[in-house]
Design a protein around this motif. Sequence first.
Motif: not given
Length: 261
Positions: A63-90
Amino acid sequence: MAASLSTSGLHLAAALAATLPLILVGCATPPPDPAQRVEFDQTNDPLEPMNRAIFDFNDKAYTYVLFPIARGYNDLPAPARTGVHNVIRNLGEPVVFMNKSLQGDASSAGTTVARFLVNSVFGLGGLIDLASHNDLPEAKAGDFGATLYTYGIGEGPYLVLPLFGPSNPRDTIGMAVDGVADPWGYVLYTTYPEQIGVAFGKGINLLSTKVSDYEQAKKTSLDFYAFLRSAYRQNRRFELGQSPNTDDSLYDLPKDKSDHP
């Protein structure tokens, strides 16, 4: 030196897997009282006081540490987040290949190799998931916890891990084995700061998809701890091809081969 580290990691993995039955027997002994036994069979949570304490810690950390960071990460452009997700999965495909091979699933193992080659070579190192668009689906249950299940190891009692959240002894050991079997830890991110940074990045990438569901469930659940315990078990058993209401035991081999992950 990398070869030595790899060998040591595999030895550690083998030792952890060999001691799993003893861990489960020690943790999951049913109570003798009939009324307590009924409740035990329903929840299989003999470590509940400790689990709830860790759960409360995790909830505050989210609630106080990780979710605020995750919300900031979600503010990144969708293609950037998708690319990071794809690299991690690969990057995770070699471990999936190992587990699917150990599970005796040659088809999924071969598909995993094909996915890794296609995405690494033609998908810019995994940034673009070309494999999924060419009928090469991602394998399910490609972790060592699923491999142990394939060989008849039951999940054991419910267990809440610091920061990682809901788990059980089988999948906790599976996660440790997958960690030491990950080849990239020996060739790409070899120092502790790099390894911690990669683990943190993977965690935020995962949490970013769960913030809304977590907060909504927390608002609507009378006992959020019990809700997450039930939801985790049902989701995990579904992933493994089990009935959500399957009774757990030390050895829980599926009745027929079609039930294997």
